[in-house]
Design an enzyme around this catalytic site. Structure first.
Site, PDB file in Angstrom:
ATOM      1  N   ASP A  94      68.247   8.673  57.142  1.00  0.00           N
ATOM      2  CA  ASP A  94      67.713  10.016  56.919  1.00  0.00           C
ATOM      3  C   ASP A  94      67.088  10.170  55.535  1.00  0.00           C
ATOM      4  O   ASP A  94      67.208   9.294  54.679  1.00  0.00           O
ATOM      5  CB  ASP A  94      68.840  11.051  57.061  1.00  0.00           C
ATOM      6  CG  ASP A  94      69.349  11.162  58.480  1.00  0.00           C
ATOM      7  OD1 ASP A  94      68.570  10.892  59.410  1.00  0.00           O
ATOM      8  OD2 ASP A  94      70.530  11.527  58.650  1.00  0.00           O
ATOM      9  N   TYR A 128      78.217   0.556  56.107  1.00  0.00           N
ATOM     10  CA  TYR A 128      77.681   1.557  55.191  1.00  0.00           C
ATOM     11  C   TYR A 128      78.719   1.827  54.113  1.00  0.00           C
ATOM     12  O   TYR A 128      79.920   1.650  54.331  1.00  0.00           O
ATOM     13  CB  TYR A 128      77.430   2.886  55.905  1.00  0.00           C
ATOM     14  CG  TYR A 128      76.254   2.920  56.846  1.00  0.00           C
ATOM     15  CD1 TYR A 128      75.037   3.471  56.441  1.00  0.00           C
ATOM     16  CD2 TYR A 128      76.359   2.444  58.149  1.00  0.00           C
ATOM     17  CE1 TYR A 128      73.961   3.536  57.313  1.00  0.00           C
ATOM     18  CE2 TYR A 128      75.287   2.497  59.029  1.00  0.00           C
ATOM     19  CZ  TYR A 128      74.093   3.049  58.605  1.00  0.00           C
ATOM     20  OH  TYR A 128      73.033   3.108  59.474  1.00  0.00           O
TER      21      TYR A 128
END
Length: 260
Positions: A60, A118
């Site tokens: 994003d 992540y």
């Protein structure tokens, strides 16, 4: 055509995410994929049919990457080192090609993935550090990290993470498997680092999980509230989503297949 796989790092601060955004066929925002497409097509001398770079993860706006993976097909066969050097010459300074390899034609950056890792950085300073504001989430309230450490195992395993999926999630299933969830404490730097590994993640899932864990650490939630959230499958009850600035795509694993 020769297919190449590239590992890409980027500072997401000045990008509207990874995926190209177009209106009437024209790019309307600066994206990582858009910049990669331009560089690859320039290297290929602007072929009649434009080359499209395919990414493993559609990060994003504001999200960073150390280990994004992409693939693309070039109309010639050259040394991967030459591809890497050529692209880095053409790309802006907030994108870096870390490595390039040749792969088989059936390799797909997105659909061949085995697992992803992540991490999320949280700054715990009393006030926002201007030099960290684009690279960490900021949480200045009291945190009992022992509560967070006790809660983390509740995320491990295969679960329906519907409560942790943002409204923009477009996947058919919200079931995912998390294999590792850790909290690394860095008191000297006044920073916490959450590390998550799993087969895949839902839209905003990691940022929502971090938000819930921070509220557990702050005492706003019960230590094992994650179990309840998994059971109720209600996004509204998860509430806080940590900001994009602290999230990093660290590494993507493609398993043992040598063609990958």
């Amino acid at each position: 055509m020769t297919r190449y796989k590239a590992i890409v790092a980027y500072d997401g601060s000045n990008f509207f995410g990874f995926q190209v955004q177009t209106k009437s066929g024209v790019e309307v925002q600066r994206t990582v994929q858009g910049e990669l497409n331009k560089a690859v097509n320039q290297m290929a001398k602007q072929p009649v049919t434009p080359i499209k770079v395919v990414g493993a993860s559609r990060t994003d706006t504001g999200v960073h990457a150390f280990g994004q993976v992409v693939h693309f097909d070039l109309p010639f066969d050259i040394n991967p080192v030459g591809v890497s050097k050529g692209l880095n010459t053409l790309l802006p300074r907030d994108i870096l090609i870390k490595a390039v390899t040749k792969v088989s034609d059936d390799f797909h950056a997105r659909f061949s993935t085995h697992a992803k890792r992540y991490f999320y950085r949280v700054s715990t300073t009393a006030f926002t550090d201007p030099f960290k504001r684009h690279y960490t989430g900021h949480f200045h309230w009291h945190l009992d990290t022992s509560r967070i450490q006790e809660a983390l195992p509740d995320l491990i395993g295969e679960h329906d993470f519907a409560s942790f999926a943002a409204s923009g999630n477009q996947t058919a299933s919200t079931v995912r498997t998390i294999t590792s969830a850790q909290l690394i404490e860095k008191p000297d730097e006044q920073e916490l680092v959450f590390v998550f590994e799993g087969n895949a993640f839902l839209y905003n899932q990691i940022r929502i999980m971090v938000g819930v864990l921070l509220e557990i650490g702050n005492g706003r939630r019960e230590i094992h509230d994650i179990q309840r959230l998994i059971a109720v499958k209600d996004r509204e009850q998860a509430r806080f989503t940590a900001p994009a600035s602290g999230l990093y795509l660290d590494e993507i694993d493609y398993g043992e297949n040598p063609a990958n």
